[in-house]
Structure formats: C-alpha cells, structure tokens
Design an enzyme around this catalytic site. Structure first.
Site, PDB file in Angstrom:
ATOM      1  N   HIS A   1       0.801  -1.200   0.002  1.00  0.00           N
ATOM      2  CA  HIS A   1       0.011   0.053   0.065  1.00  0.00           C
ATOM      3  C   HIS A   1       0.923   1.293  -0.081  1.00  0.00           C
ATOM      4  CE1 HIS A   1      -3.901  -2.237   1.983  1.00  0.00           C
ATOM      5  NE2 HIS A   1      -3.468  -2.699   0.469  1.00  0.00           N
TER       6      HIS A   1
ATOM      7  N   GLU B   1       0.774   3.748   1.939  1.00  0.00           N
ATOM      8  CA  GLU B   1       1.475   4.178   3.310  1.00  0.00           C
ATOM      9  C   GLU B   1       2.542   3.191   3.737  1.00  0.00           C
ATOM     10  OE1 GLU B   1      -3.284   4.326   3.618  1.00  0.00           O
ATOM     11  OE2 GLU B   1      -1.868   3.126   2.454  1.00  0.00           O
TER      12      GLU B   1
ATOM     13  N   CYS C   1      -6.279   1.565   5.207  1.00  0.00           N
ATOM     14  CA  CYS C   1      -6.773   0.042   5.902  1.00  0.00           C
ATOM     15  C   CYS C   1      -6.023  -0.387   7.181  1.00  0.00           C
ATOM     16  CB  CYS C   1      -6.273  -0.998   4.956  1.00  0.00           C
ATOM     17  SG  CYS C   1      -4.835  -1.652   5.173  1.00  0.00           S
TER      18      CYS C   1
ATOM     19  N   CYS D   1      -2.282  -0.542   7.409  1.00  0.00           N
ATOM     20  CA  CYS D   1      -1.545   0.728   7.402  1.00  0.00           C
ATOM     21  C   CYS D   1      -1.785   1.571   8.588  1.00  0.00           C
ATOM     22  CB  CYS D   1      -2.006   1.049   6.250  1.00  0.00           C
ATOM     23  SG  CYS D   1      -1.455   0.501   4.472  1.00  0.00           S
TER      24      CYS D   1
END
Length: 156
Positions: free
Chosen positions: A78, A80, A106, A109
C-alpha cells in the site's frame, strides 16, 4: 489567482503521486509531512524488482476477493507502507508527522502509521475498513476527510 492552502497543496501532491500506482483496482498515493516539509511519498504497487499487476494481472481479481478483505493476497504494498519504508531506508523519523492520502488507510496501514508516530491523517477517498478508523481514533490520531472541493470534516 487564489494561493493553495497547505492541505490543498499536499493533497494535490498525493494525487499526483497516485499516478505512479500500478494497481489495477485502486490508485493510491500519499505524502508524509512534518512542519510543512515532505518527508516521504508512496504509491501502491509491487515491491522493487518484482513484476507489477499491470504486467501479470491481479491475483485479487482472479480470486474474486472483495475490496478491504484479505490484503495479504496481493503482490502490492500500500502507498502508506511504501512511504514508511522509504522513510526508514533514508533514516527519517516520522514521529509527529501528518499523512495526506488519496484514500482512507486500511487496518494494516493504520497500525503501522500509529506505531510510526503519525499524529494526523487527511484523506479523500473511502475504504471499506471500519476497524482502521476505530483503531486510529483510539490511538488519538486526528482524522480529517476532505471532499474534492476542499471542504474538510473531522471523522467521528
């Protein structure tokens, strides 16, 4: 001509960063900032030196996995996660920094951002993960959702 606010400026950069994404489902970009200075950026895609989904196809699509579920069944990181890794590789602390992201983080993260010391998250797009919001609120990370028109709402 109206000068951009800092929030608008960093969110536009996050949107630009998202254009590097190689995910077939959702293009996400983020910028981590402290004291109005960019510390790291990230977008979603496969780890370095691995083929991207745009080359080999999306495993999640093939397995018909709904958005927000079973993130471990994905080639990609992801945005992040990539930003946190970028900062770590460069020896940059993220303590007391702010994250500007094109989408809500999410739960995976969110936990990483909490432990990295991020104290504020400004995001635009939704993501189907209520647990992430719950954990961020419990950790007292300030959450602000912006709309495309620049208005902001504190997430409650």
């Amino acid at each position: 001509m109206k000068r951009l606010s800092w929030d608008e400026y960093f969110m536009k950069i996050a949107n630009l960063v998202s254009q590097r994404s190689t995910c077939l489902r959702r293009q996400v970009g983020c910028v981590i900032v402290r004291d109005k200075r960019i510390l790291a950026t990230g977008y979603n895609g496969a780890p370095s030196n691995l083929k991207h989904c745009e080359e080999v196809g999306c495993l999640r699509n093939k397995l018909k996995i709904p958005s927000g579920e079973r993130q471990e069944l994905c080639r990609g990181l992801h945005s992040e996660q990539n930003a946190i890794i970028q900062a770590a590789l460069m020896g940059v602390s993220l303590k007391d920094a702010e994250l500007y992201c094109t989408h809500q983080p999410c739960v995976l993260c969110a936990k990483m951002l909490i432990n990295a010391g991020i104290n504020k998250i400004i995001f635009t797009g939704s993501y189907p993960d209520k647990l992430a919001l719950s954990l961020l609120k419990e950790a007292r990370v300030k959450l602000i959702r912006t709309c495309r028109l620049g208005r902001q709402n504190l997430v409650t």
